[in-house]
Scaffold this active site. Structure first.
Site, PDB file in Angstrom:
ATOM      1  N   TYR A 100      56.573  43.956  43.282  1.00 60.05           N
ATOM      2  CA  TYR A 100      56.555  44.775  42.074  1.00 60.05           C
ATOM      3  C   TYR A 100      57.897  45.427  41.728  1.00 60.05           C
ATOM      4  O   TYR A 100      58.491  45.145  40.702  1.00 60.05           O
ATOM      5  CB  TYR A 100      55.463  45.850  42.189  1.00 60.05           C
ATOM      6  CG  TYR A 100      54.109  45.239  42.403  1.00 60.05           C
ATOM      7  CD1 TYR A 100      53.523  44.456  41.412  1.00 60.05           C
ATOM      8  CD2 TYR A 100      53.427  45.387  43.600  1.00 60.05           C
ATOM      9  CE1 TYR A 100      52.294  43.853  41.609  1.00 60.05           C
ATOM     10  CE2 TYR A 100      52.191  44.786  43.800  1.00 60.05           C
ATOM     11  CZ  TYR A 100      51.630  44.018  42.802  1.00 60.05           C
ATOM     12  OH  TYR A 100      50.432  43.414  43.001  1.00 60.05           O
ATOM     13  N   PRO A 113      47.975  43.398  34.322  1.00 60.39           N
ATOM     14  CA  PRO A 113      46.799  42.752  33.718  1.00 60.39           C
ATOM     15  C   PRO A 113      46.218  43.573  32.565  1.00 60.39           C
ATOM     16  O   PRO A 113      46.425  44.779  32.480  1.00 60.39           O
ATOM     17  CB  PRO A 113      45.788  42.680  34.875  1.00 60.39           C
ATOM     18  CG  PRO A 113      46.586  42.957  36.112  1.00 60.39           C
ATOM     19  CD  PRO A 113      47.708  43.868  35.675  1.00 60.39           C
ATOM     20  N   HIS A 336      50.648  47.312  37.809  1.00 60.66           N
ATOM     21  CA  HIS A 336      50.045  46.752  39.015  1.00 60.66           C
ATOM     22  C   HIS A 336      50.544  47.330  40.336  1.00 60.66           C
ATOM     23  O   HIS A 336      49.896  47.178  41.372  1.00 60.66           O
ATOM     24  CB  HIS A 336      50.300  45.236  38.999  1.00 60.66           C
ATOM     25  CG  HIS A 336      49.214  44.425  39.612  1.00 60.66           C
ATOM     26  ND1 HIS A 336      48.481  44.847  40.698  1.00 60.66           N
ATOM     27  CD2 HIS A 336      48.740  43.196  39.313  1.00 60.66           C
ATOM     28  CE1 HIS A 336      47.609  43.907  41.019  1.00 60.66           C
ATOM     29  NE2 HIS A 336      47.750  42.902  40.200  1.00 60.66           N
ATOM     30  N   LYS A 412      26.555  32.744  38.720  1.00 59.09           N
ATOM     31  CA  LYS A 412      26.692  32.683  40.185  1.00 59.09           C
ATOM     32  C   LYS A 412      25.376  32.344  40.886  1.00 59.09           C
ATOM     33  O   LYS A 412      25.381  31.976  42.061  1.00 59.09           O
ATOM     34  CB  LYS A 412      27.263  33.993  40.714  1.00 59.09           C
ATOM     35  CG  LYS A 412      26.423  35.223  40.466  1.00 59.09           C
ATOM     36  CD  LYS A 412      27.150  36.477  40.917  1.00 59.09           C
ATOM     37  CE  LYS A 412      26.344  37.723  40.576  1.00 59.09           C
ATOM     38  NZ  LYS A 412      27.085  38.950  40.862  1.00 59.09           N
ATOM     39  N   LYS A 416      24.531  29.876  44.526  1.00 55.45           N
ATOM     40  CA  LYS A 416      23.768  30.595  45.556  1.00 55.45           C
ATOM     41  C   LYS A 416      22.510  29.837  45.954  1.00 55.45           C
ATOM     42  O   LYS A 416      22.132  29.831  47.123  1.00 55.45           O
ATOM     43  CB  LYS A 416      23.395  31.991  45.049  1.00 55.45           C
ATOM     44  CG  LYS A 416      24.515  33.012  45.140  1.00 55.45           C
ATOM     45  CD  LYS A 416      24.002  34.367  44.662  1.00 55.45           C
ATOM     46  CE  LYS A 416      25.010  35.466  44.869  1.00 55.45           C
ATOM     47  NZ  LYS A 416      24.489  36.759  44.390  1.00 55.45           N
ATOM     48  N   THR A 417      21.843  29.195  44.979  1.00 55.52           N
ATOM     49  CA  THR A 417      20.622  28.443  45.313  1.00 55.52           C
ATOM     50  C   THR A 417      20.940  27.243  46.200  1.00 55.52           C
ATOM     51  O   THR A 417      20.068  26.735  46.892  1.00 55.52           O
ATOM     52  CB  THR A 417      19.886  27.946  44.040  1.00 55.52           C
ATOM     53  OG1 THR A 417      20.762  27.074  43.328  1.00 55.52           O
ATOM     54  CG2 THR A 417      19.444  29.074  43.151  1.00 55.52           C
ATOM     55  N   SER A 447      43.761  35.706  45.310  1.00 56.09           N
ATOM     56  CA  SER A 447      44.009  36.845  46.173  1.00 56.09           C
ATOM     57  C   SER A 447      42.779  37.241  46.962  1.00 56.09           C
ATOM     58  O   SER A 447      41.652  37.149  46.492  1.00 56.09           O
ATOM     59  CB  SER A 447      44.501  38.022  45.360  1.00 56.09           C
ATOM     60  OG  SER A 447      43.532  38.347  44.429  1.00 56.09           O
ATOM     61  N   SER A 449      41.509  40.538  49.581  1.00 57.38           N
ATOM     62  CA  SER A 449      41.858  41.916  49.899  1.00 57.38           C
ATOM     63  C   SER A 449      42.072  42.101  51.396  1.00 57.38           C
ATOM     64  O   SER A 449      41.357  41.543  52.212  1.00 57.38           O
ATOM     65  CB  SER A 449      40.736  42.839  49.433  1.00 57.38           C
ATOM     66  OG  SER A 449      40.997  44.145  49.884  1.00 57.38           O
ATOM     67  N   SER A 543      42.353  34.714  40.040  1.00 57.68           N
ATOM     68  CA  SER A 543      41.797  35.948  40.562  1.00 57.68           C
ATOM     69  C   SER A 543      40.360  36.113  40.116  1.00 57.68           C
ATOM     70  O   SER A 543      40.057  35.951  38.933  1.00 57.68           O
ATOM     71  CB  SER A 543      42.624  37.117  40.048  1.00 57.68           C
ATOM     72  OG  SER A 543      42.338  38.251  40.793  1.00 57.68           O
ATOM     73  N   GLN A 544      39.506  36.412  41.065  1.00 63.38           N
ATOM     74  CA  GLN A 544      38.133  36.749  40.717  1.00 63.38           C
ATOM     75  C   GLN A 544      38.021  38.261  40.690  1.00 63.38           C
ATOM     76  O   GLN A 544      38.371  38.932  41.656  1.00 63.38           O
ATOM     77  CB  GLN A 544      37.178  36.182  41.755  1.00 63.38           C
ATOM     78  CG  GLN A 544      35.746  36.583  41.447  1.00 63.38           C
ATOM     79  CD  GLN A 544      34.770  36.017  42.436  1.00 63.38           C
ATOM     80  OE1 GLN A 544      33.833  35.354  42.063  1.00 63.38           O
ATOM     81  NE2 GLN A 544      34.982  36.259  43.701  1.00 63.38           N
TER      82      GLN A 544
END
Length: 615
Positions: A100, A113, A336, A412, A416-417, A447, A449, A543-544
């Protein structure tokens, strides 16, 4: 710059328990330094799908030399381990500096963002300030939890997560420098700020949001004050001072020194920097067709649409800027350096829920002082800087292509199923979409965490793997066995788990490189290799950012010939934002967005043909 947010796997399983901040932080483990050989082996593995065979062979030789007993790698590893033993987090200071503060491209588009929230139901100034008053109340309600240290601690599978980023969001601001920026946090000062900045028609105002007895202003009081601000700024200012913050950081650093030579300007800038957050009351954005509304509104949140629209109605160095347009558009942009997406999303979710509540009517307080307009003296030199910033900003606006879509075939719940991680499923669909569009695999950034560790920021999930490459190459050539999709999804989930536990390769390699600069004054050959450059050239930066709110985050590509892809998976649909630069003839956000939708549908068809697929 890298757009860094928490992985879905981590986010949805986090639970919250109230707890005091400092006591909680002390109990968190330190970020580990992974074993050298493990990182070297995994580095070679991630290069396989993205680097040619002859280059890979050369890299294997360099890696072998780097990690040999008694070699330079071993020496740097020991230096890194020493650093880890003496610091709270061996990575965090380096990371903020490199990712940054040393980064010199404009923060707008390249680093900060935008977040688009659902459209609000109004199209006039009364509606605009009514909702703005509610929003301010919601942020102050969240601030109360931060101030009292009663913000619920998030847990993942029994492990508490670092909450430090929440304490960096409010009353903070980036300060431009000639070669390196800094961040100041006034929340930690002996007299924390009690005002926000409101900007309307390019004019900045200080609005005190607390009464003399330290209670927050009521919604009605805030409405009255915002109405006064609108009345004081009916005409658009000729010189949008805020557009200076869109400049290349070195240019802005120079212009900043010049700007604050004047005492009035200096006081005005400091008032903005000290404020709890900035509220941007925007003019209506350009009219577009309904199918393009989300894309158009998202770019208003990301960059303001250029100097003719709302790019001057911002202070892009401010950590948090909430945006409410006169036409019902709503969202925010954030700087950011202090934080990743999840704390921002937690704040958004809180504010959105708060805004749904009816206000508790309180007895009218004493009359309020007028909001204070911030004045700027514009010299010919500052005017020249503003004109230059306008021109550059408008060029960037023209260059960025943004497509925000709602994929409504499924959400989603479908992966998952089939016992699959939704994030891994979407990432593999992205690999397929990119391969179909460009006939090759590319270095991909997602990314993860590192908040399991004290002061943890992010690690890279490398979504392009040998297994994903095998899957995408086989998909359209032959009848693909469901086994290949399972392997690709499983490989992604496995890398994600490794990354969040501090065993990824990218931050470790960065640490070794930084250690070399400190110890040797130069970097080893492994970091000068073309394979390393290829690995760091993220044509897909992804990125989610899952949220309870039906919103979507967006940002610009991190390389000129790349894409940025951000998504928020809901139960029965997925919000996507895909961006590219028009100046690159190879990339096309609309085309990749379409290919992504097709890939998701085709992968569903494959799963339905083999319903017993299990991970």
């Amino acid at each position: 710059i890298l757009y860094l947010t928490q992985s879905k796997a981590l986010f949805i399983s986090a639970t919250r328990i109230a707890g005091r901040y400092l006591a909680h932080q002390k109990g968190l483990p330190s970020l580990p330094v992974p074993p050298l050989q493990q990182t070297c082996d995994r580095y070679l593995t991630v290069l396989e799908p993205i680097v040619e065979v002859d280059k890979l062979r050369h890299t294997q030789e360099l890696v072998a030399e780097f990690q040999k007993p008694g070699g330079v790698g071993e020496s740097l590893q020991k230096g890194l381990e020493r650093r880890a033993s003496k610091t709270e987090n061996w990575l965090s200071d380096w990371w903020v500096q490199i990712a940054y503060l040393d980064y010199r491209l404009p923060v707008v588009v390249h680093s900060s963002p935008g977040v688009l929230l659902p459209r609000l139901d109004f199209s006039d100034r009364q509606g605009q300030i009514r909702h703005a008053a509610k929003l301010i109340g919601g942020v102050l309600d969240f601030k109360k939890m931060i101030d009292n240290e009663t913000l619920p601690v998030e847990f993942l599978g029994g492990s508490p997560l670092c909450m430090n980023q929440y304490y960096e969001l409010l009353s903070s601001c980036r300060i431009p420098g000639l070669k390196r920026d800094s961040v100041v946090n006034h929340a930690k000062s002996s007299s924390p700020p009690t005002h926000i900045t409101v900007v309307h028609n390019y004019q900045f105002f200080v609005l005190d949001v607390y009464n003399s007895d330290k209670t927050p202003l009521t919604e009605e009081q805030l409405y009255t004050q915002l109405e006064r601000i609108l009345d004081l700024s009916l005409q658009t200012n000729k010189e949008p001072i805020g557009i200076l913050t869109t400049q290349h950081r070195n240019s802005w650093g120079k212009a900043y020194i010049n700007l604050i030579k004047d005492e009035t300007n200096k006081q005005s800038v400091e008032a903005i920097q000290r404020s709890i957050f900035t509220l941007c009351l925007d003019a209506p954005m350009p009219k577009v067709s309904d199918d393009l509304y989300r894309s158009s509104a998202a770019i208003q949140m990301l960059h303001g649409g250029g100097s003719r629209w709302n790019s001057g109605n911002r202070w892009f160095d401010k950590t948090l800027q909430f945006i409410i347009g006169e036409d019902g558009s709503c969202g925010l942009t954030y700087e950011h350096a202090p934080a990743e997406g999840p704390p921002i999303v937690a704040l958004i979710d809180h504010v959105v829920e708060y805004m749904k509540k009816p206000e508790i009517v309180r007895s009218p307080a004493a009359s309020l002082p007028m909001p204070q307009k911030l004045h700027f003296n514009i010299t010919p030199e500052i005017k020249k800087d503003i004109d230059e910033a306008k021109e550059k900003m408008n060029g960037l606006v023209q260059d960025l292509e943004m497509r925000v879509t709602v994929f409504d075939q499924f959400g989603k719940n479908l992966p998952k199923t089939h016992k699959m991680s939704p994030d891994a499923f979407i990432q593999i669909a992205l690999q397929l979409a990119y391969y179909r569009t460009h006939q090759r695999c590319c270095s991909t950034y997602e990314s993860a965490s590192l908040r399991m560790f004290r002061l943890g920021r992010t690690e890279t999930i490398r979504s392009a793997s040998i297994n994903s490459a095998n899957f995408v190459k086989a998909f359209d050539d032959t009848i693909t066995c469901s086994n290949t999709i399972l392997k690709a999804v499983k490989a992604h989930r496995s890398y994600t788990d490794m990354a969040i536990r501090g065993q990824g390769i990218d931050r470790h390699l960065l640490g070794l490189k930084m250690q070399a600069v400190e110890d040797l004054g130069s970097v080893p050959d492994i970091f000068r290799d073309t394979s390393y450059a290829a690995a760091m050239h993220y044509r897909l930066s992804t990125s989610q950012v899952p949220a309870k709110t039906d919103c979507v985050m967006c940002f610009g590509p991190v390389v000129p010939d790349g894409y940025a892809v951000c998504y928020n998976p809901k139960n029965d649909h997925i919000n996507f934002a895909v961006a590219s630069f028009n100046s690159c003839k190879e990339t096309n956000a609309a085309r990749l967005s379409q290919a992504l939708g097709d890939a998701l549908v085709d992968m569903r068809t494959l799963l339905e043909q083999t319903p017993k697929a299990k991970l």
